[in-house]
Structure formats: C-alpha cells, structure tokens
Design a protein around this motif. Structure first.
Motif, PDB file in Angstrom:
ATOM      1  N   ILE A   1       4.582  23.912 -66.139  1.00  0.00           N
ATOM      2  CA  ILE A   1       4.686  25.355 -66.385  1.00  0.00           C
ATOM      3  C   ILE A   1       5.997  25.710 -67.087  1.00  0.00           C
ATOM      4  N   THR A   2       7.099  25.151 -66.602  1.00  0.00           N
ATOM      5  CA  THR A   2       8.413  25.566 -67.108  1.00  0.00           C
ATOM      6  C   THR A   2       8.961  24.625 -68.162  1.00  0.00           C
ATOM      7  N   GLY A   3       8.341  23.446 -68.323  1.00  0.00           N
ATOM      8  CA  GLY A   3       8.903  22.437 -69.210  1.00  0.00           C
ATOM      9  C   GLY A   3       9.946  21.618 -68.476  1.00  0.00           C
TER      10      GLY A   3
ATOM     11  N   PHE B   1      15.151  13.513 -70.106  1.00  0.00           N
ATOM     12  CA  PHE B   1      14.155  14.129 -69.236  1.00  0.00           C
ATOM     13  C   PHE B   1      12.807  14.243 -69.965  1.00  0.00           C
ATOM     14  N   ALA B   2      12.880  14.549 -71.276  1.00  0.00           N
ATOM     15  CA  ALA B   2      11.658  14.724 -72.061  1.00  0.00           C
ATOM     16  C   ALA B   2      10.870  13.425 -72.189  1.00  0.00           C
ATOM     17  N   ASP B   3      11.534  12.269 -71.945  1.00  0.00           N
ATOM     18  CA  ASP B   3      10.852  10.974 -72.065  1.00  0.00           C
ATOM     19  C   ASP B   3      10.030  10.628 -70.829  1.00  0.00           C
ATOM     20  N   VAL B   4      10.250  11.367 -69.743  1.00  0.00           N
ATOM     21  CA  VAL B   4       9.571  11.038 -68.476  1.00  0.00           C
ATOM     22  C   VAL B   4       8.240  11.780 -68.417  1.00  0.00           C
TER      23      VAL B   4
ATOM     24  N   ALA C   1       5.290   8.754 -64.265  1.00  0.00           N
ATOM     25  CA  ALA C   1       6.744   8.855 -64.218  1.00  0.00           C
ATOM     26  C   ALA C   1       7.371   7.677 -63.474  1.00  0.00           C
ATOM     27  N   ILE C   2       6.578   7.071 -62.555  1.00  0.00           N
ATOM     28  CA  ILE C   2       7.100   5.952 -61.758  1.00  0.00           C
ATOM     29  C   ILE C   2       7.608   4.829 -62.659  1.00  0.00           C
ATOM     30  N   SER C   3       6.879   4.605 -63.762  1.00  0.00           N
ATOM     31  CA  SER C   3       7.236   3.491 -64.656  1.00  0.00           C
ATOM     32  C   SER C   3       8.554   3.729 -65.382  1.00  0.00           C
ATOM     33  N   LYS C   4       9.032   4.984 -65.384  1.00  0.00           N
ATOM     34  CA  LYS C   4      10.255   5.315 -66.124  1.00  0.00           C
ATOM     35  C   LYS C   4      11.500   5.351 -65.248  1.00  0.00           C
TER      36      LYS C   4
END
Length: 653
Positions: free
Chosen positions: A12-14, A28-31, A37-40
């Motif tokens: 919702i918020t980015g 943060f944008a890469d996750v 997300a666990i893999s990152k």
C-alpha cells in the motif's frame, strides 16, 4: 500482527528509500514482498533477527507469576489506568492476534501457491472447472459441476431432460420451503381450510405433520393439478415447456441477457431450496417439529460420549457416520487410539510440508552411500520417489516398533495414546486434560490440512500447488480488472455483470468504492474509541454534549443532534454533487481529487487501489458483523453478559 502488517504495508505505502544493507549493496526496493523476501535476508540479518529473539526471551524473567509471563515486557503499547479498560484492550489484542494468525497463514498459503505475496493467479490457468462454463445455471465459483458424471455421455437430449426435471424439483422445493417458513413467521390464515370437514387452517400443524390433516379431496386436488401441469402442454425436446416455459412468465424480460440472468438465478434458488427442504424434512422427521425442537430428541447419538475427551464445541460429540452407535466402549477406545496416531502422523506430515518451504533443507547428505543429498529431495508427494529401499525399511521398522514395543490392549496406558514419552503432560489433571484435548483438536485439523496439501500437490505437481500447471480456471474471467482478488479471481455469483455492460459495471464499481470507504471509516469508528479512548472536551458546546457522553456503536445514533444529522447529510450531498461522476470521468473511477492512495508508478498505483477495494470489502463484512453483535447485545463489542439466553453458551463448561 507484525507479519501481517509486513505483508500489507509495502503493497500500500511502498518501500523505504535507500539501502537496507549498504555493505551488501542491498536496497529496500530490491527486497520482494512476501515469502520471497526470505531469500534476500543476508546472514548478518538472520543473526540480528535471532539475536533480538534471544534478547526478548532471556532479558527478563518469564517464569510463572512474573509480568513477562503475562506478556508484559515493559513497553506498554496497550495499557490504561482503568483496570476494566486495560482488560478490554488486552482482550482486543488477543482477538487481533488470533485473526492475524489466520491471516498470515492464508497469506503464506497464497504466496507459496502462486509465487506472489498477493496471490497472482495469472499463474493458475488450467482449471478443469471451466468446462461447460457458458451453460445456463453454471454458478461461480465452481463453474460447471457434475460430480456424479451425469453428462459424461455428452447427450444434449439427456441434459435437457434432466434440466427440465431439475427446474420442476427446484420450483416445488421453493414453494415447499416457503410453506415451511411462512406459517412460523406470519401465522396461519383465519377461518376454514375445509368447511365441510370442519377443518380450520389453525388446526393444521406445520411441517410433515400437516400431511396427516390433508383430506382425501385435498390429495385429489393436488394430484389433479400435478397431472394438469404435466399433460396440458407439449414438453417434448425442443418445445418451450422442455426449457421450463409453461406460459406464465414469472421470470422474463425483453432483454435476452437480463432474462438469462433471471433464469440462472431461478436455477440457483431452486438448488438451494432442494437442499433446504431436505434439511427441514430431516429435522422434522427426527424431532417431530417443523423447526427441529431438539428438546424432543433426547436419545440423539450425538449426545453419546459427550463428556469424552476430545469433544469440541460447538457440535459436541460428533459422529455423523454412526461409528459409536453400537455403544461399545472397547470399539470407541480402539478408534480413539487410531485417531490419536493418525493425528500425530498428520501433524508431523503437515510440518514436513511447510518447514522445507520456509527454512530450506538440511545441508549435506541424506544417504551418503546412495549419494543422496537433502537438497535433492523435492518437497511434497514427489519426495516419495527419492526414498531409497533402506529408507522405506527404516520407516516400516519404526512403525512396527511403535506398534509392538508396548501393550496397547484395552485399558493400558498405550491404548489411551500414552507411549511413555510425555510431550503433553501436567501435574494438574485439568491442565493435562486440556492439553490432551488440544492435541486431538490439532490432530484433526492436521488430518484436514495434509489431505488438502496432498490434493493440491497431486493436482498441480507441486507441494505448494504451482498453479502455473493448472491453466484453464474459470476464475480468471475479467482477471485483469481492478479489484479482482485471489483466490477466486473475478467473482460475481449474483450475475450482475452478465449483461456485459461496461457502463453498469463502472456504476456498480463506483458504488462499491463508496460503500467500502464508508465501511472502513465506520469500522475504524467502532474500534478506535475502544482502544484509544475518546476526545476530551465537547462535541457540541451549545448542546452541552461531550465526546465522553457519546456511547460506542449503534447507541451513538441516539446522541447525534439534529444539526449533526444536517452536517452529515450536507457533506454526503456535497460529495455527490460537487463533481461530475458520469461515465468516463475521474470521479466515476473513484477519484474525487484527494489522493489518499496514489503513486507515480502506474503499477504501484493499481496495486494500492486494488488493496483499497479489498479492504473496503472486508470492512463491509466487518461493519455488518459489528452491527449484528451490537444490535443483539446492546454493546459495540458484543457484551454477551447482556445475552444470557444465547444458544452459543450451551456446554460452556
């Protein structure tokens, strides 16, 4: 609750600007959102997470009786000087936590199933539910449903004959269902049903018992009317009557699409009525009462063993297959022993499905001699193909050991599931009983869960149901439309969009947006005063009305002064007339100029607006539920102390 917010908030918020890990060059944008997300998470990140978890566990005494044992770790997010207010907030926290546990598991499921935090069903295209999906009477969400295979012969003649029969049965069932319900609600006609027989309407009991009061002439009239309906019109294949058109047009329209919608609704209502009337017959025949007065059913097998361990509210002792009808305690004990074993195996199996997907697999070799690594074993049913012969031998040997290493005959500890390793025990008999009952409940849930996992695995060839292998689902209709939600896709069970009118769809979507927004505000209006308290001072100084004087929930309506209603109506009118809302305008799409949810990226904006629709739909359900419990109990949060006759309290001990 944190995990659920973690799923929702970035959608919702980015995401935050900048770097999550400058040293690793990770923004943060890469996750990605969700499980991906666990893999990152870098190793140092896992270290920080584990260290914080350890800190929370060891930094404070959590033994029985300490504040930490009750969840008080020193940071008072929810507290109050008033003990009752504090109790209410803490109870709300527990309720919200339970809801969040359900929510996060659902999110994990759709994420693992579709590879997307919000369940992108574009990967789910081959559902068999799409067969015959243009046939009249096909209902969302299952599409064409013929589990008995009646249409497997492909005969259109047989299909038409069965459809004609279905229509007649449905119509009779709708009339019969109304005949059961109406006298209970409205009462009976005054006067005589049969003056010659001296039979009053009031003399005829409701339900099946009414059959005994029908005079011979009445049966004659019934049969004569049935015969008239059958023989007064040609019903052979291809005639209007074969399609259910007997000349009296209860459901019709000049618009072919509107007529099709009405006829489909008739079929759906008829199917529902067939289920309803059978249920009414069952409870009537069982209890001797049209509405199923269970006080007359004192010998119900559902009551047997109702004090037995594992009996769960709200159904009590539930044995629909009648396994305990013989009353044998020996057979019951044997089946209970089997249930415990199956439940334990299912709990282990369920964890075996879930854990590798979340934590990954062990390093190294499962079988060094066979050169088989843990990483080589696929998740789910496919793992069976990788078990070496020696592995099956070990599994069978352990199962045999569990069965023969201890006496399991009736009356022994093992017969009750006690094999000597006390995972669930307590010195307090009541606490022990509670734990063992919880084990049974969890085992039952796990049996359902593992069967569901087997089903999706077998259907899609993936432990988490990779629906990319399942490409023909009818749930994908209009799937690119804003507001289409996983897992059902475009869902319109009432057939509002059957006319295909883009104008009507846009008008209904506009209405849905407004209702959703109002419901979100209303839901927050219910919840916020309960948690944060009310504003200080006066709501209306001229009327001497303080915010504190306004009760929460529906009771607040009685406190709104006339000027307040005027302001509410004026604001509603302003919202409606201050902007052109005709088709094609920004307002028709819900854009009234104040951009609460927006983004420069079109995809991000689309995601936020879709989330708004989803939250609005949830809020519409939530506020109706709140209205219901408020109206029922006279309290915004449903103070059941005011509802002393609730059937939900049965067997509360």
């Amino acid at each position: 609750m944190l995990a659920t917010m973690g799923y929702i908030t970035p959608e919702i918020t980015g995401k935050f600007p900048g770097y999550l890990s400058p040293s690793a060059g990770l923004k943060f944008a890469d996750v990605p959102n969700g499980l991906a997300a666990i893999s990152k998470v870098p190793a140092a990140g896992w270290g920080q997470i584990l260290a914080y978890m350890a800190f929370c566990e060891v930094s404070q005494d959590q033994s029985a009786g300490t504040p930490a044992a009750a969840g008080d770790f020193g940071f008072k997010v929810l507290t109050a000087s008033d003990p009752e207010a504090k109790k209410t907030k803490l109870a709300a926290e527990l309720a919200n936590g339970r809801l969040a546990m359900m929510a996060i598991i659902g999110m994990f499921f759709q994420d693992g199933l579709t590879g997307s935090a919000w369940g992108d069903w574009a990967n789910y295209t081959a559902s068999p539910l799409r067969a015959f999906e243009n046939e009249l009477g096909v209902q969302a969400p299952v599409g064409f449903w013929d589990p008995a295979g009646f249409t497997a012969d492909g005969s259109t003649e047989n299909f038409a004959r069965r459809r004609q029969t279905e229509l007649k049965h449905g119509r009779i069932s709708m009339l019969a269902t109304m005949g059961y319900i109406t006298p209970e609600i409205t009462g009976k006609f005054p006067g005589y049903l049969s003056p010659s027989a001296g039979l009053k309407f009031a003399d005829v009991p409701n339900g099946l018992a009414a059959i005994s009061k029908v005079p011979a002439a009445g049966w004659g009239q019934i049969l004569a009317y049935m015969a008239f309906c059958e023989v007064s019109q040609d019903q052979s294949a291809g005639t209007p009557a074969a399609a259910g058109d007997f000349g009296f047009k209860v459901l019709t329209a000049s618009d072919p699409e509107a007529k099709k919608t009405k006829l489909a609704a008739e079929l759906a209502n008829g199917r529902l009525a067939m289920m309803a009337i059978i249920g009414m017959f069952f409870q009537d025949g069982l209890t001797g009462s049209a509405w199923g007065d269970w006080a007359n059913y004192t010998a119900s097998p559902l009551r047997a063993f109702e004090n037995e361990l594992g009996v769960q509210a709200p159904v009590g002792f539930w044995d629909p297959a009648g396994f305990t009808a013989d009353g044998s305690t020996e057979n019951f004990a044997r089946r209970r022993q089997t249930e415990l074993k199956h439940g334990r195996i299912s709990m282990l199996a369920t964890m075996g499905y879930i854990t590798p997907e979340i934590t990954g697999k062990f390093p190294g070799y499962l079988s060094p001699s066979a050169g088989l690594k843990f990483a080589d074993v696929p998740n789910g049913l496919a793992a069976i193909s990788k078990v070496p012969a020696a592995g099956w031998g070990q599994i069978l040997a352990y199962m045999a050991f569990c069965e023969v290493s201890q006496d399991q005959s009736a009356g022994t500890p093992a017969a009750a599931g006690d094999f000597g390793f006390k995972v669930l025990t307590a010195s307090d008999p009541e606490a022990k009983k509670t734990k063992l009952a919880a084990e049974l409940a969890n085992g039952r849930l796990a049996m359902m869960a593992i069967i569901g996992m087997f089903f999706q695995d077998g259907l899609t060839g993936s432990a988490w149901g990779d629906w990319a292998n399942y490409t023909a689902s009818p749930l994908r209709a209009f799937e690119n439309e804003l507001g289409v939600q996983a897992p059902v896709g475009f869902w319109d069970p009432a057939g509002f969009t059957a006319d295909g009118s883009a104008e009507n769809f846009a008008r209904r979507r506009q209405t849905e947006l407004k209702h959703g927004r109002i419901s979100m505000l209303a839901t927050m209006g219910y919840i916020t005063p309960e948690i944060t308290g009310k504003f200080p001072g006066y709501l209306s100084p001229s009327a001497g009305l303080k915010f504190a004087d306004v009760p929460n929930g529906l009771a607040a309506i009685s406190k709104v002064p006339a000027a307040g209603w005027g302001q509410i109506l004026a604001y509603m009118a302003f919202c409606e007339v201050s902007q052109d809302q005709s088709a094609g305008t920004p307002a028709a799409a819900g854009d009234f100029g104040f951009k609460v949810l927006t983004a420069s990226d079109p995809e991000a904006k689309k995601t936020k607006l879709a989330a708004e629709l989803a939250n609005g739909r949830l809020a519409m359900m939530a506020i109706i539920g709140m209205f219901f419990q408020d109206g029922l109990t006279g309290s915004a949060w449903g103070d059941w102390a005011n509802y002393t006759a609730s059937p939900l309290r049965a067997s509360s001990q």
